[in-house]
Design a protein around this motif. Structure first.
Motif, PDB file in Angstrom:
ATOM      1  N   ILE A   1       0.844  -1.201   0.000  1.00 41.26           N
ATOM      2  CA  ILE A   1       0.000   0.000   0.000  1.00 41.26           C
ATOM      3  C   ILE A   1       0.879   1.251   0.000  1.00 41.26           C
ATOM      4  O   ILE A   1       0.640   2.189  -0.766  1.00 41.26           O
ATOM      5  N   LEU A   2       1.909   1.261   0.837  1.00 44.89           N
ATOM      6  CA  LEU A   2       2.805   2.411   0.893  1.00 44.89           C
ATOM      7  C   LEU A   2       3.532   2.595  -0.439  1.00 44.89           C
ATOM      8  O   LEU A   2       3.659   3.710  -0.945  1.00 44.89           O
ATOM      9  N   HIS A   3       3.975   1.516  -1.032  1.00 43.42           N
ATOM     10  CA  HIS A   3       4.665   1.580  -2.327  1.00 43.42           C
ATOM     11  C   HIS A   3       3.721   2.140  -3.401  1.00 43.42           C
ATOM     12  O   HIS A   3       4.130   2.981  -4.213  1.00 43.42           O
ATOM     13  N   ALA A   4       2.477   1.704  -3.395  1.00 50.06           N
ATOM     14  CA  ALA A   4       1.502   2.222  -4.367  1.00 50.06           C
ATOM     15  C   ALA A   4       1.291   3.714  -4.160  1.00 50.06           C
ATOM     16  O   ALA A   4       1.199   4.486  -5.124  1.00 50.06           O
ATOM     17  N   ARG A   5       1.234   4.133  -2.904  1.00 45.81           N
ATOM     18  CA  ARG A   5       1.030   5.558  -2.616  1.00 45.81           C
ATOM     19  C   ARG A   5       2.236   6.364  -3.059  1.00 45.81           C
ATOM     20  O   ARG A   5       2.101   7.442  -3.641  1.00 45.81           O
ATOM     21  N   LEU A   6       3.448   5.861  -2.810  1.00 48.47           N
ATOM     22  CA  LEU A   6       4.670   6.551  -3.228  1.00 48.47           C
ATOM     23  C   LEU A   6       4.804   6.565  -4.752  1.00 48.47           C
ATOM     24  O   LEU A   6       5.491   7.418  -5.306  1.00 48.47           O
ATOM     25  N   SER A   7       4.141   5.639  -5.412  1.00 50.33           N
ATOM     26  CA  SER A   7       4.168   5.597  -6.879  1.00 50.33           C
ATOM     27  C   SER A   7       3.207   6.610  -7.485  1.00 50.33           C
ATOM     28  O   SER A   7       3.126   6.729  -8.703  1.00 50.33           O
ATOM     29  N   GLY A   8       2.453   7.288  -6.648  1.00 51.78           N
ATOM     30  CA  GLY A   8       1.574   8.337  -7.144  1.00 51.78           C
ATOM     31  C   GLY A   8       0.098   8.005  -7.135  1.00 51.78           C
ATOM     32  O   GLY A   8      -0.723   8.835  -7.525  1.00 51.78           O
TER      33      GLY A   8
ATOM     34  N   ARG B   1      -1.158   3.766   9.814  1.00 54.66           N
ATOM     35  CA  ARG B   1      -0.445   2.742  10.585  1.00 54.66           C
ATOM     36  C   ARG B   1       0.982   2.574  10.065  1.00 54.66           C
ATOM     37  O   ARG B   1       1.939   2.484  10.845  1.00 54.66           O
ATOM     38  N   ALA B   2       1.144   2.568   8.742  1.00 55.40           N
ATOM     39  CA  ALA B   2       2.482   2.439   8.157  1.00 55.40           C
ATOM     40  C   ALA B   2       3.359   3.619   8.560  1.00 55.40           C
ATOM     41  O   ALA B   2       4.533   3.444   8.921  1.00 55.40           O
ATOM     42  N   ARG B   3       2.799   4.820   8.532  1.00 55.20           N
ATOM     43  CA  ARG B   3       3.580   6.003   8.933  1.00 55.20           C
ATOM     44  C   ARG B   3       3.999   5.911  10.395  1.00 55.20           C
ATOM     45  O   ARG B   3       5.120   6.261  10.749  1.00 55.20           O
TER      46      ARG B   3
END
Length: 188
Positions: free
Chosen positions: A145-152, A175-177
């Motif tokens: 999920i974090l990777h998808a968010r960082l991908s834009g 939660r990841a943050r």
């Protein structure tokens, strides 16, 4: 009646016009709105620019026409004046909000240009660190999920891909943050 009588039509005239319009007399609504229009323009033009006064007048007339069936003819003048004051208050609030959003040009001149080479390098370093730390620290689902968010991708887009509620994705990102914050403390 002082200032109220200077701007608005006579109470008896408004009672008659509203009665006629509510009975469905031909062109009665047009007559009522035509009689009110100059009053609204005068009222608003005393406090705001003429173009804005014309816009506010249109809004007021639309409200009056839409509420015609609910207006008590005996209280029509009070209703009309209340509509005018409410619209003026809303316009003043909108203007104050817009004024708070505006900034002097001098502030813009003193700001650094976005996207400098140093900023891009710092962002790249941080993104690599987040990816490395999240891979080692986060459960696979949170890492993806974090990777998808960082991908834009937006939380809504990620939720759509995973067929979950966007609130679920936002909660997982929080939660990841929280998990990564202590691990990435050196990048603050």
């Amino acid at each position: 009646m002082g200032r109220l009588g200077e701007v608005w039509p006579d109470q008896h005239e408004l009672i008659h016009l509203v009665h006629e319009a509510q009975r469905g007399e031909p062109r009665a609504i047009d007559a009522l709105l035509a009689r009110l229009r100059p009053s609204f323009v005068r009222f608003f033009a005393r406090r705001i620019a003429l173009d804005d006064a014309e816009d506010a007048t249109q809004g007021a007339l639309i409200r009056i026409a839409g509420a015609l069936g609910r207006i008590d003819p005996e209280r029509a003048r009070s209703y009309v004046v209340t509509v005018a004051h409410n619209l003026l208050r809303s316009e003043c609030r909108r203007r104050a909000r817009d004024a708070r959003r505006a900034a002097p040009i001098e502030l813009a001149e003193s700001m650094a240009a976005p996207g400098t080479a140093d900023d891009e390098a710092d962002y790249g370093d941080l993104a690599r660190a987040v990816h490395r730390v999240s891979l080692a620290t986060l459960p696979p689902d949170l890492h993806e999920i974090l990777h998808a968010r960082l991908s834009g991708l937006s939380p809504a887009e990620i939720a759509s891909q995973r067929q979950v509620n966007p609130a679920t994705i936002r909660t997982r990102l929080l939660r990841a943050r929280a998990i990564l914050r202590p691990e990435l403390g050196s990048y603050r």
